[in-house]
Design a protein around this motif. Structure first.
Motif, short mmCIF file in Angstrom:
data_model
loop_
_atom_site.label_atom_id
_atom_site.label_comp_id
_atom_site.label_asym_id
_atom_site.label_seq_id
_atom_site.Cartn_x
_atom_site.Cartn_y
_atom_site.Cartn_z
N GLU A 113 0.83 -1.24 -0.13
CA GLU A 113 -0.09 -0.02 -0.08
C GLU A 113 0.80 1.32 0.02
O GLU A 113 0.52 2.17 -0.65
N GLU A 114 1.85 1.16 0.51
CA GLU A 114 2.71 2.27 0.90
C GLU A 114 3.63 2.43 -0.78
O GLU A 114 3.38 3.70 -1.13
N ARG B 37 2.05 1.74 -3.48
CA ARG B 37 0.99 2.43 -4.38
C ARG B 37 0.75 3.73 -3.78
O ARG B 37 0.72 4.66 -4.88
N LEU B 38 0.92 4.20 -2.99
CA LEU B 38 0.71 5.49 -2.28
C LEU B 38 1.92 6.45 -3.05
O LEU B 38 1.62 7.28 -3.54
N ARG B 39 3.16 6.11 -2.88
CA ARG B 39 4.30 6.83 -3.09
C ARG B 39 4.57 6.78 -4.64
O ARG B 39 5.07 7.93 -5.15
N PHE C 243 2.10 5.79 -7.30
CA PHE C 243 1.32 6.01 -7.99
C PHE C 243 0.13 6.94 -7.49
O PHE C 243 -0.30 7.74 -8.43
N THR C 244 -0.10 7.17 -6.31
CA THR C 244 -1.18 8.08 -5.90
C THR C 244 -0.79 9.46 -6.09
O THR C 244 -1.21 10.41 -6.24
N PRO D 232 1.23 12.61 -7.09
CA PRO D 232 1.70 12.96 -8.53
C PRO D 232 3.27 13.10 -8.54
O PRO D 232 4.09 13.38 -7.62
#
Lengths: 432, 416
Positions: B125-126, B128-130, B132-133, B135
């Motif tokens: 999840e981290e 994906r956050l860093r 992909f989510t 910008p």
């Protein structure tokens, strides 16, 4: 020697933190100057707190542009000359604006105070707001605005505030596209005269405050040459009633999102409500620290998220409860269910003695740590000065924390952590 | 200036200490000399995943955080390409709890399958956050890939791909722990209101019985000298296009690293710096910056520009060329050098006030090869940089064949 690892070392109660005293002096022109003197290092921080923030200006954009324009030219110096003189002494001038106040913060050293104050005096008293600089700053501000809207978290928080307070309430008001069309230079110049003057100003000095520094403060900012000419801005202007948007779910599409960014927009609580501190402690138990219920379940048990956070976001008169997190698109629904499940548990069951004592120790420590270091005291004093509170107000939290019971927390949960009080805002894929 | 003490224990662990009587707290900062650069190229992201797993309980501590919280302290950790850093900030009266916790997980981490399974998901999840989510989340990783072809700096700390984390096993991570987590591969910095003799005694008590390990000799692949300009273009859903141009630069312990940093300050530190003053303040570009990395091995010097409109990329390239030419051909004003020194002095004074920052910097300087005492020498080193140094280093650094251009196009600026 082999240590006894089976038994943890004895825990000693930490020394309770105390807020440092300030000394108050009144400058010749009436500016109250508060002093947090500490000669350990040669650093010097000067905070100017002016009455009048975004409620007076009408938009966070106008306030931001006002502060930025101050540095963009005076009667005798260009923006470039101002920047060069500040940089030469390693000084920086930052600004921050709340609903009620505009603050300028100067970071420098005691030894460079005199030349840096001289630049700052010129900025505060003789800014000319050049049109060319204004056009540049407005364009930059617009670009920043667009950039922020590309960040899912920023979009969600912006929407959350609108939903809770209504788009017309100052607390729900963010920068709008239309602000860039309506803003004009004359309006900023008027705000300059309304806000940046000695009558609505207080100063907080932190660091190595030598007699020479005090003398320089008096010479540069204590004269009667920058009084208000358009009336004195109120530190607490009238607020319209809250008009919450009544809908359960809000969706902000982001087609290529791998994750959903989720906000739970909770109830508004007045600062004077007797539940303020119990609810503050309760939100910490729910999601305010690494060992909180939500971190333990949503992150550490299910691995749905990297981070989840619950808190009260405080404003001048009230605050709102919120929960914020990100998760993979496919775990959005189970995560939402789990958050409500954890609220359910807090309403149904009193928290255990063990958990309560751990939370008390942790939050008490956190409170002490928040007063650790010279500049931490600056932050507390800035709050005291802005909110008009007495110094004793900052010990209330600790008192409430030590006396709170599991029953009181459960009652608070029953009143404030009901699912119907929360609205959900999601930014993510359309297919959800 | 601060007084720095050091003590090497018989198991190889190094203690660094600064007594700070101005706080009732203490910072216990334990840095392991292992980072993403020590990973296998097909199994990246392990150092960072390991950092997460270190909180999952050890032989005598079922839950790390739960054990620390009653002391009134907090803790956290971070990982980068060079090191893995854990710290606790707590009332000095409870310092033994931090030492008990850190020593227990250094000696005998539990690393159960349950803990592994959950942290694997959390780290994904981290990722994906860093990546992909947020910008521009993958920009740094792309830049690394251009700059480094052999050296492990070519992948970001979070990992080269999410599959590497998804495919990791508990056994592999336990092996990673066994290999790198040992007293002789760690530096412990303690800064706060505790005398040196007392902290030596306490560290000996809690860490003294932990056996050293045979730490594998670090043998990182050497990055070959770049002989041709490299270019990469990507298209992303971001609000504005960005251009980065990067050059490999000296390692942290070389004096020329400081010269590079002074160059970056001249170019972009403060609103009167060359790039900010001429291009950012005047609204000619959306963003303009120049900065150095703080990596221990060969780092990178990066220019970052974002044009005002979709046709502005060539102008950004010209600006960078012009700035380089000026550095190479013209002498820097003495006043500009004094300004950079003043900025460094003020920054240093503010840094020294923060005991947490001091603790982490002591470990960083020690692991970088500069030695912890560099904390007191840094400002002098900056003050010694001369006009000649700047021209000499700029000449070497900015050779055209050493440039790596990354065009990070916004979808709204470029139609494929």
């Amino acid at each position: 020697m082999i240590p006894d690892r089976c038994h943890r070392p004895k825990i000693h109660p930490p020394v309770p933190a105390t807020l440092r005293e300030t000394e108050c002096k009144t400058l010749h022109n009436g500016i109250e100057t508060y002093i947090l003197n500490d000669a350990t290092y040669d650093v010097l921080r000067v905070d100017f707190i002016f009455n009048g923030g975004t409620i007076l200006s009408g938009s966070p954009l106008f306030s931001d542009l006002l502060c930025q324009m101050l540095k963009r030219g005076t009667e005798t110096q260009s923006a470039e000359q101002i920047a060069r003189r500040m940089d030469f002494y390693g000084a920086s001038l930052e600004h921050s604006v709340t609903h009620n106040h505009t603050m300028l913060t100067l970071n420098t050293t005691s030894r460079f105070a005199e030349p840096v104050f001289s630049v700052l005096e010129d900025i505060l008293k003789h800014s000319t707001f050049p049109h060319k600089e204004y056009l540049i700053l407005r364009k930059k501000a617009y670009n920043n605005f667009r950039d922020k809207l590309s960040i899912a978290k920023k979009r969600v928080i912006r929407r959350m505030k609108q939903v809770i307070y209504g788009p017309k309430h100052p607390y729900g008001r963010s920068i709008r596209c239309s602000d860039f069309r309506s803003v004009n230079l004359a309006q900023l110049q008027t705000l300059y005269r309304q806000i940046i003057n000695s009558d609505g100003c207080r100063i907080l000095l932190t660091g190595h405050v030598t007699p020479a520094v005090l003398q320089a403060i008096e010479e540069h900012f204590g004269r009667n040459d920058w009084h208000a000419t358009l009336g004195i801005a109120s530190p607490d202007p009238f607020l319209p009633p809250i008009s919450r948007i009544q809908r359960r779910h809000f969706f902000l599409p982001k087609d290529d999102a791998e994750q959903s960014t989720i906000a739970f927009a909770g109830p508004v609580i007045e600062r004077t409500d007797p539940d303020w501190y119990p609810l503050d402690i309760l939100t910490s138990i729910l999601g305010g620290y690494f060992g909180s219920r939500l971190m333990k379940s949503v992150r550490e048990q299910y691995g749905y998220t990297y981070n989840i956070h619950a808190d009260i976001h405080p404003f001048y008169h009230n605050g709102y409860v919120y929960i914020l997190t990100e998760t993979a698109s496919e775990t959005t629904e189970p995560l939402i269910q789990e958050v409500f499940h954890q609220m359910d548990i807090l309403r149904q069951q009193p928290i255990s003695i063990d958990e309560l004592s751990t939370v008390k120790a942790y939050l008490s420590g956190e409170h002490s740590i928040s007063m650790d270091g010279l500049f931490s005291h600056t932050f507390y004093w800035l709050s005291i000065l802005q909110l008009g509170w007495s110094k004793e107000h900052f010990y209330l939290y600790e008192k409430e924390l030590q006396s709170i019971t599991a029953e009181r927390l459960q009652e608070t949960a029953k009143r404030w952590l009901r699912p119907q009080l929360f609205q959900i805002i999601i930014c993510g894929k359309k297919t959800q | 200036m601060i007084e720095i003490h050091r003590h090497r224990f018989s198991n190889g662990m190094l203690l660094l200490h600064n007594e700070n009587p101005h706080t009732p707290m203490v910072c216990v900062n334990l840095a392991y000399n292992v980072g993403a650069k020590d990973e296998h190229p097909d199994h990246t992201g392990y150092a960072h995943l390991m950092e997460h797993l270190m909180f999952g309980g050890s032989e005598h501590v079922p839950e790390f955080d739960l054990a620390l919280q009653p002391t009134g302290g907090y803790n956290n950790a971070w990982t980068n390409s060079d090191m893995t850093n854990f710290y606790e900030v707590l009332p000095v009266v409870n310092i033994e709890t931090a030492l008990w916790l850190e020593s227990d997980r250094m000696k005998a981490l539990s690393l159960t399958q349950d803990v592994f399974d959950v942290q694997q998901k959390v780290v994904m999840e981290e990722f994906r956050l860093r990546q992909f989510t947020q910008p521009y989340g993958d920009m740094n990783g792309l830049k690394r890939g251009l700059l480094y072809k052999e050296h492990p700096y070519r992948w970001p700390t979070i990992g080269l791909s999410i599959e590497h984390i998804a495919n990791a096993s508990r056994e592999e991570l336990f092996e990673f722990y066994q290999r790198f987590y040992a007293p002789n591969n760690a530096v412990l910095a303690v800064v706060g209101a505790i005398p040196f003799q007392e902290i030596v005694r306490l560290v000996q008590k809690w860490f003294g019985d932990i056996e050293p390990k045979d730490i594998p000799q670090r043998n990182l692949p050497k990055e070959p000298e770049q002989t041709q300009k490299r270019t990469m273009e990507v298209l992303r859903d971001v609000p504005a296009s960005v251009l980065t141009r990067s050059y490999r630069m000296p390692r942290r312990s070389e004096v020329d690293w400081v010269v590079c940093d002074v160059i970056s300050d001249l170019l972009a530190n403060g609103m009167s710096s060359r790039i900010k003053n001429k291009y950012v303040q005047t609204g000619k570009v959306r963003k303009g910056d120049a900065y150095v990395s703080s990596t221990i091995e060969d780092g990178n010097f990066t220019f970052l520009f974002s044009p005002m409109d979709k046709d502005g990329m060539p102008e950004c390239e010209s600006i960078i060329d012009e700035q380089i030419q000026q550095l190479v051909e013209e002498e820097v004003d003495e006043e500009d050098l004094i300004k950079v020194r003043n900025i460094q002095q003020v920054v240093n004074e503010y840094e020294l006030m923060d005991y947490k920052e001091v603790a982490s910097q002591l470990c960083y300087y020690e692991l970088s090869g500069l030695g912890a005492d560099y904390m007191n020498q840094a400002v002098d080193v900056y003050c010694k940089v001369t006009q000649d140094d700047i021209r000499r280093v700029a000449n070497q650094l900015f050779a055209p064949e050493r440039a790596c251009h990354l065009y990070y196009w916004s979808k709204k600026d470029k139609i494929v």
